[in-house]
Write an enzyme that holds these catalytic residues in place. Structure first.
Site, PDB file in Angstrom:
ATOM      1  N   ASP A  20     -21.008 -43.664  18.418  1.00  0.00           N
ATOM      2  CA  ASP A  20     -21.378 -42.118  18.679  1.00  0.00           C
ATOM      3  C   ASP A  20     -20.966 -41.423  19.995  1.00  0.00           C
ATOM      4  O   ASP A  20     -21.173 -42.008  21.158  1.00  0.00           O
ATOM      5  CB  ASP A  20     -22.796 -41.979  18.399  1.00  0.00           C
ATOM      6  CG  ASP A  20     -23.221 -40.433  17.872  1.00  0.00           C
ATOM      7  OD1 ASP A  20     -22.513 -39.773  17.510  1.00  0.00           O
ATOM      8  OD2 ASP A  20     -24.326 -40.280  17.825  1.00  0.00           O
ATOM      9  N   ASN A  45     -18.074 -39.159  20.259  1.00  0.00           N
ATOM     10  CA  ASN A  45     -16.739 -38.672  20.503  1.00  0.00           C
ATOM     11  C   ASN A  45     -16.738 -37.192  20.773  1.00  0.00           C
ATOM     12  O   ASN A  45     -15.889 -36.770  21.661  1.00  0.00           O
ATOM     13  CB  ASN A  45     -16.051 -39.047  19.230  1.00  0.00           C
ATOM     14  CG  ASN A  45     -15.766 -40.638  19.125  1.00  0.00           C
ATOM     15  OD1 ASN A  45     -16.389 -41.468  19.875  1.00  0.00           O
ATOM     16  ND2 ASN A  45     -15.467 -40.916  17.825  1.00  0.00           N
ATOM     17  N   SER A  55     -19.798 -41.929   8.191  1.00  0.00           N
ATOM     18  CA  SER A  55     -21.138 -42.122   7.188  1.00  0.00           C
ATOM     19  C   SER A  55     -20.778 -40.951   5.868  1.00  0.00           C
ATOM     20  O   SER A  55     -20.009 -40.274   6.065  1.00  0.00           O
ATOM     21  CB  SER A  55     -22.244 -41.458   7.920  1.00  0.00           C
ATOM     22  OG  SER A  55     -22.207 -40.207   8.295  1.00  0.00           O
ATOM     23  N   ARG A  96     -26.471 -48.603  19.937  1.00  0.00           N
ATOM     24  CA  ARG A  96     -25.869 -47.271  19.654  1.00  0.00           C
ATOM     25  C   ARG A  96     -25.663 -46.545  20.892  1.00  0.00           C
ATOM     26  O   ARG A  96     -26.381 -46.575  21.833  1.00  0.00           O
ATOM     27  CB  ARG A  96     -27.168 -46.317  18.736  1.00  0.00           C
ATOM     28  CG  ARG A  96     -26.364 -44.899  18.571  1.00  0.00           C
ATOM     29  CD  ARG A  96     -27.460 -44.173  17.648  1.00  0.00           C
ATOM     30  NE  ARG A  96     -26.720 -42.824  17.359  1.00  0.00           N
ATOM     31  CZ  ARG A  96     -26.817 -42.068  16.120  1.00  0.00           C
ATOM     32  NH1 ARG A  96     -27.507 -42.598  15.247  1.00  0.00           N
ATOM     33  NH2 ARG A  96     -26.270 -40.876  15.969  1.00  0.00           N
ATOM     34  N   ASN A 125     -21.135 -37.779   7.036  1.00  0.00           N
ATOM     35  CA  ASN A 125     -20.073 -37.120   7.861  1.00  0.00           C
ATOM     36  C   ASN A 125     -18.953 -36.352   6.891  1.00  0.00           C
ATOM     37  O   ASN A 125     -18.149 -35.643   7.439  1.00  0.00           O
ATOM     38  CB  ASN A 125     -19.044 -38.237   8.720  1.00  0.00           C
ATOM     39  CG  ASN A 125     -19.889 -39.001   9.620  1.00  0.00           C
ATOM     40  OD1 ASN A 125     -19.815 -39.942  10.006  1.00  0.00           O
ATOM     41  ND2 ASN A 125     -20.556 -37.925  10.614  1.00  0.00           N
TER      42      ASN A 125
HETATM   43  C1  IPE Z   1     -23.518 -41.645  12.947  1.00  0.00           C
HETATM   44  O1  IPE Z   1     -23.070 -40.766  13.808  1.00  0.00           O
HETATM   45  C2  IPE Z   1     -22.489 -42.186  11.837  1.00  0.00           C
HETATM   46  C3  IPE Z   1     -21.415 -42.629  12.608  1.00  0.00           C
HETATM   47  C4  IPE Z   1     -21.261 -43.259  14.008  1.00  0.00           C
HETATM   48  C5  IPE Z   1     -20.260 -43.171  11.878  1.00  0.00           C
HETATM   49  P1  IPE Z   1     -23.591 -39.200  13.600  1.00  0.00           P
HETATM   50  O2  IPE Z   1     -23.144 -38.452  14.693  1.00  0.00           O
HETATM   51  O3  IPE Z   1     -22.825 -38.627  12.527  1.00  0.00           O
HETATM   52  O4  IPE Z   1     -25.222 -39.181  13.396  1.00  0.00           O
HETATM   53  P2  IPE Z   1     -26.103 -37.854  13.638  1.00  0.00           P
HETATM   54  O5  IPE Z   1     -25.825 -36.858  12.519  1.00  0.00           O
HETATM   55  O6  IPE Z   1     -26.110 -37.218  14.998  1.00  0.00           O
HETATM   56  O7  IPE Z   1     -27.454 -38.795  13.203  1.00  0.00           O
HETATM   57  C1  IPE Z   2     -19.057 -40.475  16.394  1.00  0.00           C
HETATM   58  O1  IPE Z   2     -18.833 -39.388  17.285  1.00  0.00           O
HETATM   59  C2  IPE Z   2     -17.862 -40.521  15.297  1.00  0.00           C
HETATM   60  C3  IPE Z   2     -18.185 -40.192  14.058  1.00  0.00           C
HETATM   61  C4  IPE Z   2     -19.358 -39.796  13.545  1.00  0.00           C
HETATM   62  C5  IPE Z   2     -17.148 -40.291  12.991  1.00  0.00           C
HETATM   63  P1  IPE Z   2     -19.197 -37.995  16.752  1.00  0.00           P
HETATM   64  O2  IPE Z   2     -18.131 -37.297  15.949  1.00  0.00           O
HETATM   65  O3  IPE Z   2     -20.467 -37.973  16.142  1.00  0.00           O
HETATM   66  O4  IPE Z   2     -19.639 -37.349  18.198  1.00  0.00           O
HETATM   67  P2  IPE Z   2     -20.827 -36.283  18.890  1.00  0.00           P
HETATM   68  O5  IPE Z   2     -22.160 -37.019  18.429  1.00  0.00           O
HETATM   69  O6  IPE Z   2     -20.776 -35.140  18.008  1.00  0.00           O
HETATM   70  O7  IPE Z   2     -20.568 -36.198  20.274  1.00  0.00           O
HETATM   71 MG    MG Z   3     -22.599 -38.172  16.569  1.00  0.00          MG
END
Ligand code: IPE
Ligand code: IPE
Ligand code: MG
Length: 244
Positions: A19, A21, A64, A187, A67
């Protein structure tokens, strides 16, 4: 870092919620997808680190069920990145004797992504050094719902009786059926939640949270988590004296 790891006390299965990115990119005034692209380097580091110390199962939460609700441009870009990364890494997986597996509703992935994934899964099926499991279009509640449906069908069709429903059968009905429960969950990005990931399987998993954003995650971050895990006492409901 690596030297501090005790080989006899390795977690059999490490699962990671990758998480941060988007925040990583935002800090640099860039688009979210730039962060996803940079995240691939962290994936490579992590896979290498796990392979080097002899981890048997490494599960990465890459996309997920929830997502899918992100803006279409981001979802499309993520699918494309997946295709590209799997394609680029296949040779390395073969060379390093790593078997690729996937959990989740993978048939819902974009066609090209699904094909690329299945291709690498098939090519690496006989590899034995480490199992690399990608959680794609995965969510735990989706998985548990699927399992309940399957079990109910089997009862209805007199294949099993309700008495035969036990924890083992439930575990066997999940997409993780041949995979041991995670010993350690990592995490990144400083969020303290499991976001619908492996809810059944995490029952006795050790949890490790780090503020590092996923694109910055490197081998030493992975090793730090392992070292931290090795200092813990896993009691499974028993007393400390019983374990020793
Ligand atoms: C969890 O990250 C899913 C993945 C890392 C693929 P999210 O960024 O989607 O989670 P929430 O929504 O902040 O809980
Ligand atoms: C995790 O990074 C990657 C995926 C869930 C695909 P995020 O895209 O959730 O990055 P943040 O949480 O918004 O910083
Ligand atoms: Mg995230």
């Amino acid at each position: 870092m690596k030297e501090k790891i005790i080989p006899e006390k390795l977690p059999e299965h490490v699962a990671i919620i990758m998480d941060g990115n988007g925040r990583w990119a935002k800090k640099r005034g860039a688009l979210r997808i730039f962060g996803h692209n940079q995240g691939v380097t962290a994936v490579r580091e992590c896979v290498e680190a796990a392979t080097e110390i002899g981890i048997k199962y490494l599960t990465l939460y890459a996309f997920s069920t929830e997502n899918w609700n992100r803006p279409k441009e981001e979802v499309d870009a993520l699918m494309e990145l997946l295709v590209k990364s799997i394609n680029n890494e296949t040779e390395t997986l073969i060379k390093n004797n790593i078997r690729l597996l996937a959990i989740g509703d993978i048939e819902s992935l974009h066609k090209k992504c699904y094909d690329e994934l299945m291709n690498t899964i098939n090519i690496t099926a006989k590899n034995t050094r480490m199992n690399l499991i990608l959680a794609l279009s995965y969510s735990s509640r989706w998985e548990i719902t699927q399992a309940v449906k399957k079990i109910a069908e089997n009862v209805k069709n007199n294949i099993i009786t309700t008495n035969e429903i036990d924890q083992k059968l439930i575990s066997k009905s999940l997409t993780t059926k041949d995979i041991p429960d995670p010993s350690l969950l990592i995490r990144t990005s400083g969020e303290y939640r499991v976001s619908n990931f492996l809810l059944w399987q995490l029952a006795y998993t050790e949890l490790y949270f780090t503020p590092v954003l996923w694109p910055d995650f490197r081998k030493n971050d992975f090793y730090s988590a392992i070292i931290n895990y090795q200092k813990r006492e896993r009691r499974f409901g028993m007393t400390s004296e019983q374990i020793q």
